[in-house]
Design a protein around this motif. Structure first.
Motif: not given
Ligand code: 1PX
Length: 215
Positions: A30, A33, A77, A80, A106, A109, A113, A202
């Motif tokens: 994470l 990301y 965390y 992901v 969730c 993200l 995503h 993901t």
């Protein structure tokens, strides 16, 4: 390099953070990301204030995730995968309608995503485009194939207006701070598959857990 320098976008830097995203087991970190998104937001900001409403939303989402990452349950965390497991196991996700967890990791993200898919499609178009191609067209085609399906009419309209003021391809490649166009194209050739892999991993995780439509 002064503080100004830190604000400057550089495609190499974003590429590096996305490289760091995947663990050996193909889990998505994470921290990296989110750092990748930070870099992209820098780029967006360098294009001007018309894109402010977009970068504001992205920054807001980045900050939500960073708060979890640095919070008391931060160790849940790290990836992901661990975030999804932790939030689902502890019923911290609104699954069907917005309720007591409107800002779960969730669902937050998931928004980024979906935007990553737009980025993949857009960068692939940019990479394979000819000198006189229009960035606004590439951008809106990529958007219509991906993110737009999740946006209400007003947002689609505003996004479409913002795309119109994107700089032309040469200026656009210039702001990436990589060097001559051929070099940008080469770097994109490296970046797109990486971004695509992070997206796929993901996507599969979210699909398995039935999380692709989180409110
Ligand atoms: C190497 C250079 C590539 C360019 C990098 C550009 C980075 C773009 C960052 C875009 C981040 C967008 C995040 C959007 C997340 C989202 O979908 N949010 C919506 C839903 O959230 P909610 O909490 O309400 O469920 C939210 O409603 C969105 C609002 C803002 C509008 C979003 C328009 C997205 C257009 C994406 C294309 C960006 C154009 C950049 C041009 C280069």
């Amino acid at each position: 390099a002064g503080p100004q320098e830190d604000q400057k976008f550089c495609l190499q830097e974003v590429l590096d953070t996305f490289k760091l995203c995947l663990s050996e087991k193909k889990d998505v970190y994470l921290e990296h990301y989110v750092a990748g998104w930070r870099g992209l937001v820098k780029f967006l900001n360098s294009l001007g204030s018309v894109f402010g409403f977009i970068s504001k939303d992205a920054v807001n989402k980045i900050n939500i995730l960073v708060t979890y990452l640095h919070g008391e349950n931060g160790s849940q965390y790290v990836t992901v995968q661990s975030m999804v497991k932790y939030e689902l196991d502890n019923e911290l996700v609104d699954l069907t309608k917005r309720g007591s967890h409107p800002e779960s990791g969730c669902r937050t993200l998931l928004r980024l995503h979906r935007a990553l898919r737009w980025l993949e499609l857009f960068l692939e178009r940019l990479r394979t485009s000819s000198e006189d191609s229009k960035t606004s067209v590439m951008c809106s085609e990529a958007y219509n194939e991906s993110l737009s399906q999740h946006h209400p009419w007003v947002v689609r309209k505003a996004a479409g207006m913002a795309f119109c003021v994107l700089p032309g391809r040469p200026a656009f490649l210039e702001v990436m701070n990589v060097g001559p166009p051929e070099q940008v194209v080469a770097m994109l050739g490296e970046a797109v598959p990486l971004i695509s892999e992070v997206y796929q991993i993901t996507e599969e995780l979210y699909a398995q857990q039935n999380l692709l439509d989180l409110p």
